[in-house]
Structure formats: structure tokens, C-alpha cells
Design a protein around this motif. Sequence first.
Motif, PDB file in Angstrom:
ATOM      1  N   HIS A 139     -59.935 -22.052 -67.437  1.00 57.50           N
ATOM      2  CA  HIS A 139     -59.965 -22.663 -68.809  1.00 57.50           C
ATOM      3  C   HIS A 139     -61.407 -22.737 -69.011  1.00 57.50           C
ATOM      4  CE1 HIS A 139     -55.870 -22.943 -69.854  1.00 57.50           C
ATOM      5  NE2 HIS A 139     -55.672 -23.372 -68.452  1.00 57.50           N
ATOM      6  N   HIS A 140     -62.270 -23.435 -68.357  1.00 54.40           N
ATOM      7  CA  HIS A 140     -63.551 -23.539 -68.512  1.00 54.40           C
ATOM      8  C   HIS A 140     -64.852 -23.004 -67.827  1.00 54.40           C
ATOM      9  CE1 HIS A 140     -61.851 -27.321 -70.100  1.00 54.40           C
ATOM     10  NE2 HIS A 140     -60.915 -27.160 -69.261  1.00 54.40           N
ATOM     11  N   GLY A 141     -64.512 -21.885 -66.688  1.00 58.91           N
ATOM     12  CA  GLY A 141     -65.526 -21.497 -66.271  1.00 58.91           C
ATOM     13  C   GLY A 141     -65.849 -21.875 -64.885  1.00 58.91           C
ATOM     14  N   GLU A 142     -66.998 -21.364 -64.125  1.00 50.34           N
ATOM     15  CA  GLU A 142     -67.182 -21.774 -62.909  1.00 50.34           C
ATOM     16  C   GLU A 142     -67.456 -23.357 -62.767  1.00 50.34           C
ATOM     17  OE1 GLU A 142     -70.797 -20.419 -59.634  1.00 50.34           O
ATOM     18  OE2 GLU A 142     -70.298 -19.224 -61.390  1.00 50.34           O
ATOM     19  N   ILE A 143     -67.141 -23.897 -61.773  1.00 50.45           N
ATOM     20  CA  ILE A 143     -67.380 -25.098 -61.385  1.00 50.45           C
ATOM     21  C   ILE A 143     -68.997 -25.503 -60.843  1.00 50.45           C
ATOM     22  CG2 ILE A 143     -66.575 -27.176 -60.173  1.00 50.45           C
ATOM     23  CD1 ILE A 143     -63.729 -26.079 -60.067  1.00 50.45           C
ATOM     24  N   PRO A 144     -69.708 -26.275 -61.370  1.00 48.84           N
ATOM     25  CA  PRO A 144     -71.029 -26.419 -60.626  1.00 48.84           C
ATOM     26  C   PRO A 144     -70.817 -27.075 -59.242  1.00 48.84           C
ATOM     27  CG  PRO A 144     -70.785 -27.607 -62.889  1.00 48.84           C
ATOM     28  CD  PRO A 144     -69.535 -26.961 -62.663  1.00 48.84           C
ATOM     29  N   GLY A 145     -71.809 -26.450 -58.396  1.00 49.59           N
ATOM     30  CA  GLY A 145     -71.738 -26.923 -57.167  1.00 49.59           C
ATOM     31  C   GLY A 145     -71.752 -28.428 -56.827  1.00 49.59           C
ATOM     32  N   ASP A 146     -72.232 -29.165 -57.664  1.00 47.07           N
ATOM     33  CA  ASP A 146     -72.629 -30.680 -57.264  1.00 47.07           C
ATOM     34  C   ASP A 146     -71.167 -31.316 -57.990  1.00 47.07           C
ATOM     35  OD1 ASP A 146     -73.306 -30.238 -59.904  1.00 47.07           O
ATOM     36  OD2 ASP A 146     -74.980 -31.698 -59.800  1.00 47.07           O
ATOM     37  N   CYS A 147     -70.073 -30.555 -58.488  1.00 44.99           N
ATOM     38  CA  CYS A 147     -69.098 -31.471 -59.142  1.00 44.99           C
ATOM     39  C   CYS A 147     -67.642 -31.133 -58.463  1.00 44.99           C
ATOM     40  CB  CYS A 147     -68.760 -30.897 -60.577  1.00 44.99           C
ATOM     41  SG  CYS A 147     -70.364 -31.215 -61.467  1.00 44.99           S
ATOM     42  N   ASP A 148     -66.817 -31.994 -58.635  1.00 43.12           N
ATOM     43  CA  ASP A 148     -65.442 -31.916 -58.295  1.00 43.12           C
ATOM     44  C   ASP A 148     -64.419 -31.981 -59.495  1.00 43.12           C
ATOM     45  OD1 ASP A 148     -65.930 -31.937 -55.563  1.00 43.12           O
ATOM     46  OD2 ASP A 148     -65.949 -33.890 -55.176  1.00 43.12           O
ATOM     47  N   ILE A 149     -63.313 -31.402 -59.357  1.00 41.91           N
ATOM     48  CA  ILE A 149     -62.207 -31.680 -60.351  1.00 41.91           C
ATOM     49  C   ILE A 149     -61.286 -32.593 -60.189  1.00 41.91           C
ATOM     50  CG2 ILE A 149     -60.333 -30.350 -61.526  1.00 41.91           C
ATOM     51  CD1 ILE A 149     -63.303 -29.241 -61.832  1.00 41.91           C
ATOM     52  N   HIS A 150     -61.161 -33.565 -60.837  1.00 50.03           N
ATOM     53  CA  HIS A 150     -60.476 -34.708 -60.603  1.00 50.03           C
ATOM     54  C   HIS A 150     -59.264 -34.878 -61.386  1.00 50.03           C
ATOM     55  CE1 HIS A 150     -59.792 -39.210 -60.256  1.00 50.03           C
ATOM     56  NE2 HIS A 150     -59.807 -39.453 -61.292  1.00 50.03           N
ATOM     57  N   GLY A 195     -54.353 -39.436 -61.265  1.00 53.59           N
ATOM     58  CA  GLY A 195     -54.197 -39.593 -60.000  1.00 53.59           C
ATOM     59  C   GLY A 195     -53.081 -38.761 -59.281  1.00 53.59           C
ATOM     60  N   ASN A 196     -52.313 -38.029 -60.178  1.00 52.74           N
ATOM     61  CA  ASN A 196     -51.091 -37.296 -59.398  1.00 52.74           C
ATOM     62  C   ASN A 196     -51.546 -35.945 -59.111  1.00 52.74           C
ATOM     63  OD1 ASN A 196     -48.898 -35.796 -58.968  1.00 52.74           O
ATOM     64  ND2 ASN A 196     -47.894 -36.437 -60.960  1.00 52.74           N
ATOM     65  N   ARG A 197     -51.629 -35.618 -58.146  1.00 51.21           N
ATOM     66  CA  ARG A 197     -52.433 -34.254 -57.537  1.00 51.21           C
ATOM     67  C   ARG A 197     -51.153 -33.158 -57.720  1.00 51.21           C
ATOM     68  NH1 ARG A 197     -54.300 -37.403 -52.509  1.00 51.21           N
ATOM     69  NH2 ARG A 197     -56.328 -37.867 -52.887  1.00 51.21           N
ATOM     70  N   GLY A 198     -50.058 -33.482 -58.033  1.00 58.22           N
ATOM     71  CA  GLY A 198     -49.062 -32.561 -58.430  1.00 58.22           C
ATOM     72  C   GLY A 198     -49.010 -32.105 -59.957  1.00 58.22           C
ATOM     73  N   HIS A 199     -49.819 -32.678 -60.697  1.00 52.56           N
ATOM     74  CA  HIS A 199     -50.082 -32.666 -62.053  1.00 52.56           C
ATOM     75  C   HIS A 199     -51.266 -31.806 -62.440  1.00 52.56           C
ATOM     76  CE1 HIS A 199     -50.474 -34.687 -66.424  1.00 52.56           C
ATOM     77  NE2 HIS A 199     -49.944 -33.448 -66.350  1.00 52.56           N
ATOM     78  N   ARG A 226     -66.280 -39.325 -55.425  1.00 53.73           N
ATOM     79  CA  ARG A 226     -66.070 -40.102 -54.200  1.00 53.73           C
ATOM     80  C   ARG A 226     -65.942 -41.435 -54.391  1.00 53.73           C
ATOM     81  NH1 ARG A 226     -66.951 -35.496 -52.775  1.00 53.73           N
ATOM     82  NH2 ARG A 226     -66.869 -34.446 -50.762  1.00 53.73           N
ATOM     83  N   ARG A 227     -66.591 -41.987 -55.131  1.00 50.01           N
ATOM     84  CA  ARG A 227     -66.770 -43.513 -55.467  1.00 50.01           C
ATOM     85  C   ARG A 227     -65.646 -43.889 -56.156  1.00 50.01           C
ATOM     86  NH1 ARG A 227     -72.213 -42.836 -57.155  1.00 50.01           N
ATOM     87  NH2 ARG A 227     -71.467 -42.656 -59.300  1.00 50.01           N
ATOM     88  N   HIS A 228     -64.883 -43.029 -56.948  1.00 48.16           N
ATOM     89  CA  HIS A 228     -63.685 -43.362 -57.580  1.00 48.16           C
ATOM     90  C   HIS A 228     -62.517 -43.383 -56.623  1.00 48.16           C
ATOM     91  CE1 HIS A 228     -60.866 -43.246 -60.967  1.00 48.16           C
ATOM     92  NE2 HIS A 228     -60.151 -42.416 -60.195  1.00 48.16           N
ATOM     93  N   HIS A 229     -62.568 -42.630 -55.659  1.00 47.04           N
ATOM     94  CA  HIS A 229     -61.327 -42.494 -54.643  1.00 47.04           C
ATOM     95  C   HIS A 229     -61.701 -43.687 -53.524  1.00 47.04           C
ATOM     96  CE1 HIS A 229     -58.872 -39.768 -56.490  1.00 47.04           C
ATOM     97  NE2 HIS A 229     -59.926 -38.981 -56.769  1.00 47.04           N
ATOM     98  N   ALA A 230     -62.833 -44.047 -53.426  1.00 47.22           N
ATOM     99  CA  ALA A 230     -63.240 -44.667 -52.038  1.00 47.22           C
ATOM    100  C   ALA A 230     -62.426 -45.983 -51.454  1.00 47.22           C
ATOM    101  CB  ALA A 230     -64.736 -45.070 -51.873  1.00 47.22           C
ATOM    102  N   ASN A 231     -62.128 -46.515 -52.664  1.00 49.36           N
ATOM    103  CA  ASN A 231     -61.245 -47.854 -52.150  1.00 49.36           C
ATOM    104  C   ASN A 231     -59.509 -47.632 -52.226  1.00 49.36           C
ATOM    105  OD1 ASN A 231     -63.280 -49.597 -51.945  1.00 49.36           O
ATOM    106  ND2 ASN A 231     -63.618 -49.845 -54.337  1.00 49.36           N
TER     107      ASN A 231
END
Length: 167
Positions: free
Chosen positions: A40-51, A55-59, A74-79
Motif C-alpha cells: 500500500h505504501h512502498g518500501e519501508i525505510p531502514g530505520d523504521c518498523d511497522i506497528h 496491538g493485535n498481531r493478527g489484525h 521499541r520504547r512503545h513495547h518495552a514495558n
Amino acid sequence: MQVQVINDTVQEFNGARYYLCGQYYQRKGKRLHRVVWEYHHGEIPGDCDIHHIDGNRGHNDDDNLVCIDRSEHRRHHANEPDFLEYARKHIEDMRPLAAEWHGSEAGKEWHSAQGKANWEKRKMTKYTCTNCGTEFTTKHVYSKHSNRFCSGRCREAFGRKVMSNAD
């Protein structure tokens, strides 16, 4: 184009099936949520993740995905309890391996090279000698309240002064 949920362990997108492997739907080493984002959006920049926004990894629908900076992700998921437990277990597993490597010849050589490289990069700093008052520059970093000496001779002379005053 939307993701079709076949069952709890299979999802389909763009004519290909992705299977639940660990925590993510994958096919031939590619994670479904990343494939959907790139479609849908093109290549993912190297310093980025898809979130996954909810929070549902099945959605894995496009409207539930956002591209964010890797450190923010990483900060978002750290706790999260699952992450904390995984991190604790991983550290326990790695600690003996790290100790072994750091004590090995390769580990000692790596640390020696890193130390030398860091010393070369360190900037010179100006100080005033506690004993003689001469201004000098050095790569050594003195703490705020420590004595600073321009030479070993001044350090020894200062030590003798302190000892004679203590008597």
C-alpha cells in the motif's frame, strides 16, 4: 486489497498464504504486516518498523498498520509483560556466552581495538594543575572535584605536601 483471515493460523493476502509462526504471520521469511504495508505504501525505510495500532498481531489490515521510527517502536513495547519476560530470559541465556566471549582472545583483541579507537577520538581538554597552577591539555577526563596534575612530578610533590601537612 485486504487481508483474508482463513483461520486462527492462516491469513491470505494478494494470492499468497501466510502462516502463524511465533507471534507473526509469515511466508518464506517475510512477515505479512510488512508485506501489506509495502503493497500500500512502498518500501519501508531502514530505520523504521511497522506497528500494529491496536496491538493485535493478527489484525494485518492496512488501516491497522503505521510506519514508525524503530527506537520509538521499541520504547512503545518495552514495558509489555511478554517483552520484559522475554528480555529477562534472553539476558540470562546470553550472560554466560558473553562472559566466555569477552574472556576469549577475540574478545580481548576487540576490546583493545575499541579502547584505542575511543582514545584516538577523544578531544583534548584544558585543566589547571592543582600543584603548580600551570594550564595543560590532556585526553584524560578528570571528575569535577578531583585534583589535576600536569605531570607525575607535580602529583608526587602535591602528595608530599599533603602528607607533611597531615603530621
